[in-house]
Design an enzyme around this catalytic site. Structure first.
Site, PDB file in Angstrom:
ATOM      1  N   LYS A 275       1.025 -10.329   8.134  1.00  8.68           N
ATOM      2  CA  LYS A 275       1.347  -8.974   8.566  1.00  8.68           C
ATOM      3  C   LYS A 275       0.111  -8.475   9.292  1.00  8.68           C
ATOM      4  CE  LYS A 275       2.381  -4.299   6.893  1.00  8.68           C
ATOM      5  NZ  LYS A 275       2.547  -3.424   5.692  1.00  8.68           N
TER       6      LYS A 275
ATOM      7  N   TYR B 172     -13.329  -2.823   0.909  1.00  6.81           N
ATOM      8  CA  TYR B 172     -14.602  -2.260   0.451  1.00  6.81           C
ATOM      9  C   TYR B 172     -15.747  -3.289   0.436  1.00  6.81           C
ATOM     10  CZ  TYR B 172     -17.964   0.650  -2.037  1.00  6.81           C
ATOM     11  OH  TYR B 172     -19.076   1.366  -2.370  1.00  6.81           O
TER      12      TYR B 172
ATOM     13  N   ILE C 148       6.897  -5.415   8.963  1.00 11.12           N
ATOM     14  CA  ILE C 148       6.956  -4.820   7.620  1.00 11.12           C
ATOM     15  C   ILE C 148       6.610  -3.356   7.821  1.00 11.12           C
ATOM     16  CG2 ILE C 148       5.982  -4.770   5.299  1.00 11.12           C
ATOM     17  CD1 ILE C 148       5.552  -7.803   5.544  1.00 11.12           C
TER      18      ILE C 148
ATOM     19  N   THR D 280       0.834  -1.209   0.000  1.00 15.72           N
ATOM     20  CA  THR D 280       0.000   0.000   0.000  1.00 15.72           C
ATOM     21  C   THR D 280       0.866   1.256   0.000  1.00 15.72           C
ATOM     22  OG1 THR D 280      -1.553  -1.262   1.349  1.00 15.72           O
ATOM     23  CG2 THR D 280      -1.974   1.084   1.117  1.00 15.72           C
ATOM     24  N   THR D 281       1.986   1.202   0.719  1.00 14.32           N
ATOM     25  CA  THR D 281       2.894   2.344   0.788  1.00 14.32           C
ATOM     26  C   THR D 281       3.487   2.669  -0.578  1.00 14.32           C
ATOM     27  OG1 THR D 281       3.381   1.746   3.076  1.00 14.32           O
ATOM     28  CG2 THR D 281       4.925   3.248   2.023  1.00 14.32           C
TER      29      THR D 281
ATOM     30  N   TYR E  83      -2.446 -10.226   5.076  1.00 19.90           N
ATOM     31  CA  TYR E  83      -2.246  -8.842   5.530  1.00 19.90           C
ATOM     32  C   TYR E  83      -3.562  -8.334   6.073  1.00 19.90           C
ATOM     33  CZ  TYR E  83      -0.943  -3.839   5.253  1.00 19.90           C
ATOM     34  OH  TYR E  83      -0.687  -2.514   5.526  1.00 19.90           O
TER      35      TYR E  83
ATOM     36  N   ARG F 254      -7.761   0.174   6.638  1.00 21.22           N
ATOM     37  CA  ARG F 254      -7.861   0.427   5.196  1.00 21.22           C
ATOM     38  C   ARG F 254      -8.959  -0.402   4.533  1.00 21.22           C
ATOM     39  NH1 ARG F 254      -4.004   3.361   2.512  1.00 21.22           N
ATOM     40  NH2 ARG F 254      -2.057   3.831   3.607  1.00 21.22           N
TER      41      ARG F 254
END
Length: 295
Positions: free
Chosen positions: A167, A112, A209, A49-50, A138, A143
């Protein structure tokens, strides 16, 4: 060697640098990779995402993966992010992306759609069967809008071949404790919350991470290594110096925060792709002031 051994320590969820005109800045990416590895980071996570993956084209993703393999050149493991909320489309991505040199695939919970726990389980079961590499779950409900409960994580860990770790970024220490208490021996558990890493290491996590490792890799990796060695006096001393950075990194948006830090350090141009924008001016000034006093 299983992932608990090869991915122990600090992984960095590396940003995707852009030029002032918005193209991928491969010169800056190479410099950033070398900066990470030269300052003790144990492995690279690309297309997380980063890395602003929602705004990267499929062709850009392929190019970034191949470029990362080339520039890391076997110096450290590479984990590739392959996530989304369309299970069948992800199966196609797992077949088409160049994953041959990856140590593992990191895949975020579907966002979503807000699936049930059974839906999350079935989603990952399909991905694990399709993936040519071990899958790291993850969990990032901030998010995705849906928490993957400890019972679902453990069910995947125990029942589904090719699910190799998680993660965990739910900002939920009791949930971490349940996972760590009941995981199979091979199952990697790493943090996705930079500001919680120190206490999580005391519970037995295998590492992190990280976002902050982009900008302060040496100091943060020293803190993680101290925690892994259960030297929490040293770990706390370093962590105390980083508390303000944790706030500044996430005050408005990730990766706007970390790109502000990296731009102040002269490592990248402070460019993001819409809908993300750079940090507000007052926060940018606070980032500059923090880095000045830290040095």
């Amino acid at each position: 060697m299983n992932l608990r051994q090869s991915l122990r320590g600090t992984g960095v969820a590396i940003v995707t640098p852009f030029t002032a005109t918005g193209e991928v800045d491969y010169t800056a990416l190479e410099n950033l990779i070398n900066y990470q590895l030269g300052n003790g980071v144990n492995y690279i996570v690309t297309l997380g995402t980063t890395g602003e993956t929602p705004t990267l084209s499929k062709e850009e993703k392929k190019e970034i993966i191949l470029f990362t393999y080339e520039k890391v050149a076997g110096r450290a493991p590479i984990v590739v992010g392959v996530g989304g909320n369309n299970t069948q489309e992800l199966v196609k991505d797992l077949a088409s992306l160049p994953l041959e040199k990856a140590a593992a695939v990191l895949s975020a919970c579907p966002y979503y759609n807000k699936p049930s726990q059974e839906g999350i389980f079935q989603h990952y079961k399909v991905l694990a069967a399709a993936s040519p590499k071990p899958v790291i779950l993850y969990n990032v409900p901030g998010r995705t809008g849906r928490n993957m409960e400890a019972s679902t994580t453990l069910r995947l860990a125990h029942e589904v071949p090719n699910i190799a770790g998680i993660k965990e970024a739910a900002n939920n220490l009791p949930q971490c404790m349940h996972i760590l208490k009941n995981r199979p021996d091979h199952f990697l558990v790493c943090s996705g919350d930079d500001d919680l890493v120190m206490p999580q290491l005391s519970l037995g996590m295998d590492g992190v991470i990280s976002v902050i490792a982009n900008t302060l890799p040496k100091k943060f990796t020293e803190m993680v290594n101290a925690g892994l060695a259960f030297d929490f006096s040293k770990a706390k001393s370093i962590n105390d110096q980083l508390l303000e950075a944790y706030y500044l990194l996430f005050a408005e948006n990730n990766p706007a925060g970390v790109k502000a830090f990296l731009a102040e350090q002269g490592l990248i141009t402070n460019t993001l792709r819409l809908p993300l924008v750079p940090l507000s001016a007052d926060l940018q000034q606070k980032v500059a002031a923090y880095l000045k006093q830290l040095s």
